[in-house]
Write a protein that holds these residues in place. Sequence first.
Motif, PDB file in Angstrom:
ATOM      1  N   SER A  10      62.146  43.736  38.334  1.00 22.08           N
ATOM      2  CA  SER A  10      60.740  44.130  38.374  1.00 22.08           C
ATOM      3  C   SER A  10      59.986  43.374  37.304  1.00 22.08           C
ATOM      4  O   SER A  10      60.473  43.230  36.180  1.00 22.08           O
ATOM      5  N   LYS A  11      58.807  42.919  37.652  1.00 23.80           N
ATOM      6  CA  LYS A  11      57.992  42.197  36.673  1.00 23.80           C
ATOM      7  C   LYS A  11      57.226  43.160  35.766  1.00 23.80           C
ATOM      8  O   LYS A  11      56.649  42.752  34.779  1.00 23.80           O
ATOM      9  N   GLY A  12      57.175  44.408  36.168  1.00 21.11           N
ATOM     10  CA  GLY A  12      56.466  45.401  35.367  1.00 21.11           C
ATOM     11  C   GLY A  12      54.995  45.440  35.704  1.00 21.11           C
ATOM     12  O   GLY A  12      54.471  44.640  36.475  1.00 21.11           O
ATOM     13  N   GLY A  13      54.269  46.399  35.158  1.00 17.94           N
ATOM     14  CA  GLY A  13      52.838  46.511  35.386  1.00 17.94           C
ATOM     15  C   GLY A  13      52.515  47.356  36.615  1.00 17.94           C
ATOM     16  O   GLY A  13      53.391  47.894  37.291  1.00 17.94           O
ATOM     17  N   ARG A  14      51.258  47.447  36.886  1.00 24.11           N
ATOM     18  CA  ARG A  14      50.771  48.264  37.988  1.00 24.11           C
ATOM     19  C   ARG A  14      50.918  47.511  39.301  1.00 24.11           C
ATOM     20  O   ARG A  14      50.723  46.290  39.351  1.00 24.11           O
ATOM     21  N   THR A  15      51.218  48.236  40.372  1.00 29.62           N
ATOM     22  CA  THR A  15      51.305  47.594  41.677  1.00 29.62           C
ATOM     23  C   THR A  15      49.902  47.194  42.116  1.00 29.62           C
ATOM     24  O   THR A  15      48.939  47.948  41.929  1.00 29.62           O
ATOM     25  N   PRO A  16      49.757  46.001  42.687  1.00 32.43           N
ATOM     26  CA  PRO A  16      48.414  45.541  43.082  1.00 32.43           C
ATOM     27  C   PRO A  16      47.845  46.349  44.243  1.00 32.43           C
ATOM     28  O   PRO A  16      48.583  46.822  45.106  1.00 32.43           O
ATOM     29  N   LYS A  17      46.510  46.500  44.244  1.00 35.77           N
ATOM     30  CA  LYS A  17      45.837  47.214  45.315  1.00 35.77           C
ATOM     31  C   LYS A  17      45.857  46.379  46.578  1.00 35.77           C
ATOM     32  O   LYS A  17      45.837  45.141  46.526  1.00 35.77           O
ATOM     33  N   ASP A  19      43.413  46.391  48.859  1.00 36.98           N
ATOM     34  CA  ASP A  19      42.058  45.870  49.076  1.00 36.98           C
ATOM     35  C   ASP A  19      41.264  46.017  47.775  1.00 36.98           C
ATOM     36  O   ASP A  19      40.483  46.953  47.614  1.00 36.98           O
ATOM     37  N   PRO A  20      41.449  45.101  46.834  1.00 34.36           N
ATOM     38  CA  PRO A  20      40.771  45.256  45.540  1.00 34.36           C
ATOM     39  C   PRO A  20      39.271  44.974  45.639  1.00 34.36           C
ATOM     40  O   PRO A  20      38.821  44.218  46.488  1.00 34.36           O
ATOM     41  N   SER A  21      38.508  45.630  44.785  1.00 33.54           N
ATOM     42  CA  SER A  21      37.058  45.403  44.712  1.00 33.54           C
ATOM     43  C   SER A  21      36.822  44.226  43.769  1.00 33.54           C
ATOM     44  O   SER A  21      36.851  44.377  42.552  1.00 33.54           O
ATOM     45  N   ILE A  22      36.557  43.050  44.350  1.00 31.91           N
ATOM     46  CA  ILE A  22      36.394  41.848  43.531  1.00 31.91           C
ATOM     47  C   ILE A  22      34.964  41.329  43.534  1.00 31.91           C
ATOM     48  O   ILE A  22      34.616  40.478  42.737  1.00 31.91           O
ATOM     49  N   HIS A  23      34.136  41.826  44.427  1.00 31.14           N
ATOM     50  CA  HIS A  23      32.762  41.344  44.518  1.00 31.14           C
ATOM     51  C   HIS A  23      31.872  42.178  43.612  1.00 31.14           C
ATOM     52  O   HIS A  23      31.915  43.397  43.643  1.00 31.14           O
ATOM     53  N   ARG A  24      31.039  41.498  42.841  1.00 28.39           N
ATOM     54  CA  ARG A  24      30.196  42.179  41.862  1.00 28.39           C
ATOM     55  C   ARG A  24      28.737  41.873  42.171  1.00 28.39           C
ATOM     56  O   ARG A  24      28.379  40.736  42.464  1.00 28.39           O
ATOM     57  N   HIS A  25      27.899  42.904  42.081  1.00 26.50           N
ATOM     58  CA  HIS A  25      26.469  42.748  42.306  1.00 26.50           C
ATOM     59  C   HIS A  25      25.730  43.351  41.118  1.00 26.50           C
ATOM     60  O   HIS A  25      26.073  44.422  40.643  1.00 26.50           O
ATOM     61  N   VAL A  26      24.707  42.692  40.674  1.00 28.39           N
ATOM     62  CA  VAL A  26      23.924  43.146  39.531  1.00 28.39           C
ATOM     63  C   VAL A  26      22.493  43.367  39.996  1.00 28.39           C
ATOM     64  O   VAL A  26      21.938  42.539  40.708  1.00 28.39           O
ATOM     65  N   PHE A  27      21.896  44.451  39.594  1.00 30.97           N
ATOM     66  CA  PHE A  27      20.490  44.708  39.886  1.00 30.97           C
ATOM     67  C   PHE A  27      19.857  45.378  38.691  1.00 30.97           C
ATOM     68  O   PHE A  27      20.521  46.002  37.879  1.00 30.97           O
ATOM     69  N   ARG A  28      18.558  45.237  38.593  1.00 33.97           N
ATOM     70  CA  ARG A  28      17.829  45.782  37.448  1.00 33.97           C
ATOM     71  C   ARG A  28      16.904  46.896  37.926  1.00 33.97           C
ATOM     72  O   ARG A  28      16.351  46.841  39.007  1.00 33.97           O
ATOM     73  N   LEU A  29      16.711  47.889  37.048  1.00 30.82           N
ATOM     74  CA  LEU A  29      15.869  49.043  37.358  1.00 30.82           C
ATOM     75  C   LEU A  29      14.810  49.214  36.280  1.00 30.82           C
ATOM     76  O   LEU A  29      15.034  48.877  35.118  1.00 30.82           O
TER      77      LEU A  29
END
Length: 143
Positions: A10-17, A19-29
């Motif tokens: 085992s390489k250790g660490g957390r098992t990968p998801k 469907d990971p959330s990799i897209h990021r959106h920024v907005f201003r309010l």
Amino acid sequence: MNENSYRKQSKGGRTPKTDPSIHRHVFRLTDEENAKLLSLFEASGMPNKAKFIISLLFSKEMKSVKIDKGTVDFYMRLTSFHSQFRSVGVNYNQVVKLLYKHFSEKKAAAFLYKLEKQTAELAMLCQKIIQLTEEFEAKHLKK
């Protein structure tokens, strides 16, 4: 040694998801929009702002709880009044026992007659309280 070579390391660490959330959106309010967003977030009770915003964007079910201060105050006062009412009942029983213990039958009966009048007034007051409580529930609580 042979047994250990067949095992996968085992390489250790957390098992990968999956469907990971990799897209990021920024907005201003603006300040007003931010205050409104924060108040909606707090009312929802969700622990994560990002999940809250996603649920708003994609119209997932969002729970919002509004607490009416007047109703909470009414409930607290009614609860304290109920405890006071119970203590009056306990005191009533103690007074009756003491009357019969320390006074003659005739004198105790005279005092009990006065106590019965006050008890009748208390019963009428209790009926009014029950009526007011039912009116309050019909108008404000059962929406």
